[in-house]
Design an enzyme around this catalytic site. Structure first.
Site, mmCIF file in Angstrom:
data_model
loop_
_atom_site.group_PDB
_atom_site.id
_atom_site.type_symbol
_atom_site.label_atom_id
_atom_site.label_comp_id
_atom_site.label_asym_id
_atom_site.label_seq_id
_atom_site.Cartn_x
_atom_site.Cartn_y
_atom_site.Cartn_z
ATOM 1 N N CYS A 242 -12.517 -12.934 -21.356
ATOM 2 C CA CYS A 242 -12.593 -11.877 -20.840
ATOM 3 C C CYS A 242 -12.274 -12.151 -19.585
ATOM 4 O O CYS A 242 -12.923 -12.216 -18.448
ATOM 5 C CB CYS A 242 -14.038 -11.090 -20.910
ATOM 6 N N ALA A 244 -9.715 -10.987 -16.956
ATOM 7 C CA ALA A 244 -8.976 -10.308 -15.729
ATOM 8 C C ALA A 244 -10.125 -10.116 -14.688
ATOM 9 O O ALA A 244 -11.253 -10.267 -15.068
ATOM 10 C CB ALA A 244 -8.719 -8.766 -16.053
ATOM 11 N N GLY A 246 -8.293 -12.703 -13.262
ATOM 12 C CA GLY A 246 -7.719 -13.948 -13.566
ATOM 13 C C GLY A 246 -8.061 -15.030 -12.466
ATOM 14 O O GLY A 246 -7.483 -16.080 -12.532
ATOM 15 N N GLY A 247 -9.201 -14.693 -11.581
ATOM 16 C CA GLY A 247 -9.775 -15.693 -10.744
ATOM 17 C C GLY A 247 -10.213 -16.961 -11.255
ATOM 18 O O GLY A 247 -9.725 -17.973 -10.916
ATOM 19 N N LYS A 248 -10.898 -16.618 -12.562
ATOM 20 C CA LYS A 248 -11.359 -17.893 -12.924
ATOM 21 C C LYS A 248 -10.493 -18.578 -13.928
ATOM 22 O O LYS A 248 -10.409 -19.934 -14.046
ATOM 23 C CB LYS A 248 -12.664 -17.469 -13.971
ATOM 24 N N ASP A 266 -7.738 -10.487 -22.461
ATOM 25 C CA ASP A 266 -8.038 -9.045 -22.014
ATOM 26 C C ASP A 266 -7.594 -8.082 -22.799
ATOM 27 O O ASP A 266 -6.539 -8.101 -23.173
ATOM 28 C CB ASP A 266 -8.030 -8.870 -20.590
ATOM 29 N N ASP A 293 -8.574 -8.086 -28.059
ATOM 30 C CA ASP A 293 -9.859 -7.822 -28.001
ATOM 31 C C ASP A 293 -10.585 -9.197 -28.307
ATOM 32 O O ASP A 293 -10.450 -9.619 -29.488
ATOM 33 C CB ASP A 293 -10.102 -6.768 -28.925
ATOM 34 N N ASP A 323 -17.079 -15.075 -19.364
ATOM 35 C CA ASP A 323 -17.629 -14.359 -18.541
ATOM 36 C C ASP A 323 -17.723 -12.711 -19.005
ATOM 37 O O ASP A 323 -16.728 -12.319 -18.782
ATOM 38 C CB ASP A 323 -16.709 -14.319 -17.081
ATOM 39 N N CYS A 373 -22.241 -11.019 -13.741
ATOM 40 C CA CYS A 373 -22.515 -10.709 -12.545
ATOM 41 C C CYS A 373 -23.543 -9.564 -12.565
ATOM 42 O O CYS A 373 -23.429 -8.561 -11.900
ATOM 43 C CB CYS A 373 -21.084 -10.168 -11.795
#
Length: 474
Positions: A242, A244, A246-248, A266, A293, A323, A373
């Site tokens: 998952c 978006a 794209g930081g990780k 994503d 998906d 995540d 989070c």
């Protein structure tokens, strides 16, 4: 110190969270009074920003020291020569920490006012200027160049284009209007730039809008810890389920020295484009992003997978990051959450579907990292307890680096298991009161300790798959 009211929640959501944080196991350990105090402290912290801005250096393009020097010059310009320390994190060495100054209490509120939406208000508290689409209301006499007091409409009650608003609003600071009220509410679709340039925010954070693009990525500290816990290695095939924005994903590719393959999924096409844009900006070529998906990412027929596109063959990834989509109740600052209890509790089944697919896609000996989070027991420790019972092939692993606290009691996990989890809980430290004088006197180790604790609410669990699931699916 607290300058904002605690996060506003629907009563049924507040009660649901309170029951989790005051479960029998916690109350028997801490006592009812201390458990309740800790919960109220957490609600109070959630409405305030973390005490540090965290940026990740793109080590694929430059050294941390080089970027730190460039950032130092940039911040000196932004702060008109005032000096703020930039700290390299000792345990997460591609991370730079910049202290947030605030709350600043002597800002004079102006007659001219602008009301912004809650999301825009949250961004302002973390260093953003006010963009035109975020402005909900402005005083009838507001013109370009005016000094304006900016308020957040935390409950979403202000009507677009109103000339005044007497509902619940929270003062965010002062700025200079770049446009008149007439221009802002003219209905012109191309008016999207900065509407109010913040000059005296209650919390002073650097703006990272177009600052060193390609070299820096703005991320919360726990979000960067996740990728180090995953510990990707050059040459591996890794799935970010998952992914978006794209930081990780880009962090995984950078830690692999852009050698190997990082598959990013994503299900929303615009978000996939964002992942691709970020990979391009950061100069990373090992990332392949697909609009797909994650719950359907397992290939059910065993025809050979030639293209490397989803769905994927079982046991075809060395490491997987899940995540997971979650209730996001750990995000800061967040002054009001209008979600119903049904919405807050809707994520657990989806997380389990994604987790089941992840286990089947992981090679024997592979690593699966699960993160959220959010602060709920149901989406964190309860998911770990469920996973260990449902998938005997999984073993919980210690994490490196271990920066957060241990897991929360109440899901039936042992003390040893809780120690192997990381729960970032901002309530463990008082809300700081930071000014330029206190920064000059602060010790580096004390600042690092504060950054580790006063961050967003977050959760990380790391598993290893010690045997194949091919013949023994649960």
């Amino acid at each position: 110190m607290s300058v904002f009211p605690k996060i506003s929640l629907r009563p049924e959501v507040a009660n649901y969270l309170k029951e989790s944080f005051m479960n029998a196991e916690i109350v028997s350990t801490l006592g009812k009074q201390d458990a309740e105090r800790k919960f109220e402290t957490l609600l109070n912290h959630l409405s305030h920003p973390p005490s540090f801005t965290t940026v990740r250096v793109n080590t694929h393009l430059a050294s941390v020291q080089h970027v730190k020097n460039m950032l130092s010059d940039e911040l000196e310009k932004q702060l008109n020569g005032l000096s703020v320390p930039i700290l390299q994190h000792p345990d997460v060495q591609d991370i730079l920490l910049i202290p947030v100054i605030g709350p600043r209490k002597n800002i004079k509120q102006q007659q001219c006012e602008a009301i912004v939406g809650a999301q825009c208000g949250n961004a302002v508290l973390r260093g953003a200027h006010v963009y035109v689409p975020g402005i909900v209301s402005a005083s009838k006499f507001m013109k370009a160049g005016d000094v304006v007091s900016v308020y957040s409409d935390i409950k979403g009650k202000c009507k677009k284009g109103a000339k005044e608003f007497d509902g619940t609003k929270v003062f965010l600071g002062n700025g200079i209007s770049e446009s008149s009220r007439k221009e802002i509410f003219s209905g012109l679709p191309d008016l999207k730039g900065i509407g109010i340039r913040m000059t005296e925010p209650v919390y002073l954070s650097p703006s990272f809008d177009n600052v060193l693009p390609g070299y820096l990525f703005l991320q919360n500290l726990p979000s960067t810890v996740v990728t180090h816990v995953l510990d990707p290695q050059p040459g591996e095939r890794i799935l970010d389920m998952c992914a978006a924005p794209g930081g990780k994903t880009t962090h995984i590719a950078a830690l692999m020295h852009d050698q190997g393959e990082v598959i990013a999924l994503d299900k929303i096409s615009n978000k996939v484009k964002k992942i691709e844009q970020n990979a391009l900006l950061l100069g990373l070529n090992s990332i392949r992003a697909f609009c797909f998906d994650g719950t359907k990412a397992l290939k059910l027929d065993m025809v050979k997978d030639t293209e490397g596109e989803p769905p994927f063959l079982p046991e075809s990834f060395d490491r997987i990051l899940l995540d997971a989509p979650c209730s996001g109740m750990g995000q800061r600052p967040n002054m009001a959450c209008a979600w119903t209890l049904k919405e807050v509790t809707s994520y657990q089944p989806l997380q389990r579907k994604l987790f089941t697919v992840a286990v089947k896609l992981l090679k024997p000996g592979g690593v699966l990292v699960y993160s959220t989070c959010t602060i709920t027991l149901a989406e964190n420790e309860e998911q770990v307890a469920w996973a260990l019972t449902t998938f005997p092939c999984l073993q919980l692993q210690p994490q490196e680096p271990q920066i957060g606290g241990e897991g929360m009691m109440g899901a039936g996990l042992s003390f040893e298991q809780l120690k192997q989890l990381q729960r970032f809980d901002p309530s463990v430290v008082p809300l700081p009161d930071t000014d330029f004088d206190s920064l000059r006197e602060a010790k580096v180790e004390d600042m690092i300790c504060l950054a580790n604790k006063d961050c967003i609410g977050f959760f990380i669990a790391k598993f290893v798959k010690w045997k194949s699931t091919q013949e023994t699916d649960p």
